[in-house]
Design a protein around this motif. Structure first.
Motif, PDB file in Angstrom:
ATOM      1  N   LYS A 145      -3.390   7.807   6.025  1.00  0.00           N
ATOM      2  CA  LYS A 145      -4.209   7.101   5.043  1.00  0.00           C
ATOM      3  C   LYS A 145      -3.331   6.200   4.174  1.00  0.00           C
ATOM      4  CE  LYS A 145      -7.618   7.927   1.483  1.00  0.00           C
ATOM      5  NZ  LYS A 145      -8.341   8.937   0.709  1.00  0.00           N
ATOM      6  N   LEU A 146      -3.822   4.992   3.907  1.00  0.00           N
ATOM      7  CA  LEU A 146      -3.133   4.057   3.023  1.00  0.00           C
ATOM      8  C   LEU A 146      -3.848   4.029   1.677  1.00  0.00           C
ATOM      9  CD1 LEU A 146      -2.419   1.100   5.446  1.00  0.00           C
ATOM     10  CD2 LEU A 146      -0.908   2.945   4.779  1.00  0.00           C
ATOM     11  N   LEU A 147      -3.081   3.880   0.619  1.00  0.00           N
ATOM     12  CA  LEU A 147      -3.615   3.900  -0.734  1.00  0.00           C
ATOM     13  C   LEU A 147      -3.624   2.483  -1.298  1.00  0.00           C
ATOM     14  CD1 LEU A 147      -1.534   6.980  -1.882  1.00  0.00           C
ATOM     15  CD2 LEU A 147      -3.868   6.971  -1.010  1.00  0.00           C
ATOM     16  N   LEU A 148      -4.834   1.950  -1.484  1.00  0.00           N
ATOM     17  CA  LEU A 148      -5.024   0.607  -2.032  1.00  0.00           C
ATOM     18  C   LEU A 148      -6.083   0.653  -3.119  1.00  0.00           C
ATOM     19  CD1 LEU A 148      -5.197  -1.427   1.284  1.00  0.00           C
ATOM     20  CD2 LEU A 148      -3.520  -1.787  -0.499  1.00  0.00           C
ATOM     21  N   HIS A 149      -6.101  -0.369  -3.973  1.00  0.00           N
ATOM     22  CA  HIS A 149      -7.158  -0.495  -4.967  1.00  0.00           C
ATOM     23  C   HIS A 149      -8.460  -0.886  -4.269  1.00  0.00           C
ATOM     24  CE1 HIS A 149      -4.612  -0.079  -8.484  1.00  0.00           C
ATOM     25  NE2 HIS A 149      -3.721  -0.850  -7.876  1.00  0.00           N
ATOM     26  N   LYS A 150      -9.580  -0.539  -4.894  1.00  0.00           N
ATOM     27  CA  LYS A 150     -10.903  -0.813  -4.318  1.00  0.00           C
ATOM     28  C   LYS A 150     -11.121  -2.309  -4.083  1.00  0.00           C
ATOM     29  CE  LYS A 150     -14.979   0.517  -3.025  1.00  0.00           C
ATOM     30  NZ  LYS A 150     -15.090   1.004  -1.664  1.00  0.00           N
ATOM     31  N   LYS A 151     -10.658  -3.156  -5.009  1.00  0.00           N
ATOM     32  CA  LYS A 151     -10.824  -4.609  -4.846  1.00  0.00           C
ATOM     33  C   LYS A 151     -10.067  -5.112  -3.627  1.00  0.00           C
ATOM     34  CE  LYS A 151     -11.630  -5.849  -9.654  1.00  0.00           C
ATOM     35  NZ  LYS A 151     -11.138  -6.583 -10.819  1.00  0.00           N
ATOM     36  N   GLU A 152      -8.856  -4.555  -3.395  1.00  0.00           N
ATOM     37  CA  GLU A 152      -8.066  -4.963  -2.232  1.00  0.00           C
ATOM     38  C   GLU A 152      -8.741  -4.522  -0.935  1.00  0.00           C
ATOM     39  OE1 GLU A 152      -3.540  -4.969  -4.017  1.00  0.00           O
ATOM     40  OE2 GLU A 152      -4.373  -3.072  -3.311  1.00  0.00           O
ATOM     41  N   ILE A 153      -9.297  -3.303  -0.943  1.00  0.00           N
ATOM     42  CA  ILE A 153     -10.000  -2.809   0.251  1.00  0.00           C
ATOM     43  C   ILE A 153     -11.211  -3.686   0.538  1.00  0.00           C
ATOM     44  CG2 ILE A 153     -11.291  -0.873   1.231  1.00  0.00           C
ATOM     45  CD1 ILE A 153      -9.443   0.991  -0.384  1.00  0.00           C
ATOM     46  N   ASP A 154     -11.965  -4.044  -0.501  1.00  0.00           N
ATOM     47  CA  ASP A 154     -13.137  -4.905  -0.321  1.00  0.00           C
ATOM     48  C   ASP A 154     -12.733  -6.273   0.228  1.00  0.00           C
ATOM     49  OD1 ASP A 154     -14.759  -2.885  -1.246  1.00  0.00           O
ATOM     50  OD2 ASP A 154     -14.872  -3.663  -3.297  1.00  0.00           O
ATOM     51  N   ARG A 156      -6.724  -0.002  10.388  1.00  0.00           N
ATOM     52  CA  ARG A 156      -8.168  -0.047  10.600  1.00  0.00           C
ATOM     53  C   ARG A 156      -8.839   0.575   9.376  1.00  0.00           C
ATOM     54  NH1 ARG A 156     -10.122   0.191  15.867  1.00  0.00           N
ATOM     55  NH2 ARG A 156      -9.204  -1.862  15.870  1.00  0.00           N
ATOM     56  N   ILE A 157      -9.952   0.016   8.957  1.00  0.00           N
ATOM     57  CA  ILE A 157     -10.689   0.555   7.815  1.00  0.00           C
ATOM     58  C   ILE A 157     -11.828   1.400   8.355  1.00  0.00           C
ATOM     59  CG2 ILE A 157     -12.054  -0.011   5.786  1.00  0.00           C
ATOM     60  CD1 ILE A 157     -10.293  -2.482   5.477  1.00  0.00           C
ATOM     61  N   ILE A 158     -11.772   2.709   8.057  1.00  0.00           N
ATOM     62  CA  ILE A 158     -12.743   3.672   8.554  1.00  0.00           C
ATOM     63  C   ILE A 158     -13.452   4.289   7.354  1.00  0.00           C
ATOM     64  CG2 ILE A 158     -13.065   5.776   9.910  1.00  0.00           C
ATOM     65  CD1 ILE A 158     -10.317   5.059  11.236  1.00  0.00           C
ATOM     66  N   LYS A 159     -14.770   4.121   7.283  1.00  0.00           N
ATOM     67  CA  LYS A 159     -15.592   4.631   6.185  1.00  0.00           C
ATOM     68  C   LYS A 159     -15.073   4.196   4.816  1.00  0.00           C
ATOM     69  CE  LYS A 159     -17.177   8.654   8.723  1.00  0.00           C
ATOM     70  NZ  LYS A 159     -17.202  10.118   8.785  1.00  0.00           N
ATOM     71  N   GLY A 160     -14.644   2.930   4.724  1.00  0.00           N
ATOM     72  CA  GLY A 160     -14.204   2.378   3.451  1.00  0.00           C
ATOM     73  C   GLY A 160     -12.796   2.756   3.044  1.00  0.00           C
ATOM     74  N   GLU A 161     -12.041   3.408   3.936  1.00  0.00           N
ATOM     75  CA  GLU A 161     -10.664   3.792   3.627  1.00  0.00           C
ATOM     76  C   GLU A 161      -9.730   3.242   4.693  1.00  0.00           C
ATOM     77  OE1 GLU A 161     -10.806   8.048   3.482  1.00  0.00           O
ATOM     78  OE2 GLU A 161     -11.356   8.045   1.370  1.00  0.00           O
ATOM     79  N   PRO A 162      -8.617   2.615   4.296  1.00  0.00           N
ATOM     80  CA  PRO A 162      -7.679   2.068   5.284  1.00  0.00           C
ATOM     81  C   PRO A 162      -6.769   3.160   5.862  1.00  0.00           C
ATOM     82  CG  PRO A 162      -6.964   1.532   3.087  1.00  0.00           C
ATOM     83  CD  PRO A 162      -8.261   2.244   2.934  1.00  0.00           C
ATOM     84  N   ALA A 211       0.835  -1.192   0.000  1.00  0.00           N
ATOM     85  CA  ALA A 211       0.000   0.000   0.000  1.00  0.00           C
ATOM     86  C   ALA A 211       0.871   1.243   0.000  1.00  0.00           C
ATOM     87  CB  ALA A 211      -0.905   0.011   1.233  1.00  0.00           C
ATOM     88  N   GLY A 212       0.409   2.270  -0.707  1.00  0.00           N
ATOM     89  CA  GLY A 212       1.054   3.573  -0.626  1.00  0.00           C
ATOM     90  C   GLY A 212       0.633   4.234   0.671  1.00  0.00           C
ATOM     91  N   ILE A 213       1.353   5.263   1.083  1.00  0.00           N
ATOM     92  CA  ILE A 213       1.046   5.942   2.336  1.00  0.00           C
ATOM     93  C   ILE A 213       1.057   7.446   2.094  1.00  0.00           C
ATOM     94  CG2 ILE A 213       3.458   5.818   3.070  1.00  0.00           C
ATOM     95  CD1 ILE A 213       2.419   5.606   5.957  1.00  0.00           C
ATOM     96  N   VAL A 214       0.085   8.153   2.660  1.00  0.00           N
ATOM     97  CA  VAL A 214      -0.006   9.607   2.526  1.00  0.00           C
ATOM     98  C   VAL A 214       0.786  10.228   3.671  1.00  0.00           C
ATOM     99  CG1 VAL A 214      -1.553  11.586   2.489  1.00  0.00           C
ATOM    100  CG2 VAL A 214      -2.261   9.434   1.434  1.00  0.00           C
TER     101      VAL A 214
END
Length: 152
Positions: free
Chosen positions: A80-89, A48-54, A23-26
């Motif tokens: 915030k971590l940057l992931l693809h939507k499929k990975e988050i799901d 932790r995943i908060i409101k659909g964002e890791p 994952a990328g990191i902000v």
């Protein structure tokens, strides 16, 4: 080729690693410079995943004294971590259904010189599992030592 900045050795001791993700990191301000100097600690951090964002929580990235003193980001803020939507799901499904946790394993710079976090789906180990791991590690060390003595 990647340059590892920090490792979470405690995660390998406390958890059984099932699946790994990159994952990328902000980051803000001088946090990238702090990462390059290795001023980061992942010991008690988690994802932790908060409101659909890791988000990476409780990771400590120290403030550098030789950077702008008027802008000091909080050293333990949620990043915030940057992931693809499929990975988050996939992460949401596994953590909610199977009761798994998400832990960061390492922070590193990839071949494009971008800061990345390796996270993993993990299951907590029981005390007897930790003992078995330590026994196996000791047995392996003893076997290597015996082989080294045998070669001489």
């Amino acid at each position: 080729m990647s340059k590892t900045v920090a490792r979470n050795k405690k995660a390998f001791h406390d958890y059984e690693i099932l699946d790994k993700f990159e994952a990328g990191i902000v980051l803000e301000g001088s946090e990238v410079k702090a990462l390059r100097e290795g001023r980061v600690n992942l010991k008690d951090s988690y994802v932790r995943i908060i409101k659909g964002e890791p988000f990476l929580l409780n990771a400590h990235i120290a403030f550098l004294d030789h950077t702008n003193p008027y802008f000091k980001p909080d050293s333990r803020r949620a990043r915030k971590l940057l992931l693809h939507k499929k990975e988050i799901d996939k992460l949401i499904g596994k953590t909610s259904k199977d009761g798994l946790t998400i832990v960061p394993l390492s922070i590193y710079f990839n071949h494009k010189n971008l800061a990345k976090v390796q996270i993993a789906l993990a299951r907590g180990k029981k005390l007897h599992d930790k003992r078995e791991t330590l026994k196996a590690k000791d047995a392996k060390r003893e076997a290597e030592r015996a082989m080294k003595e045998f070669r001489r």
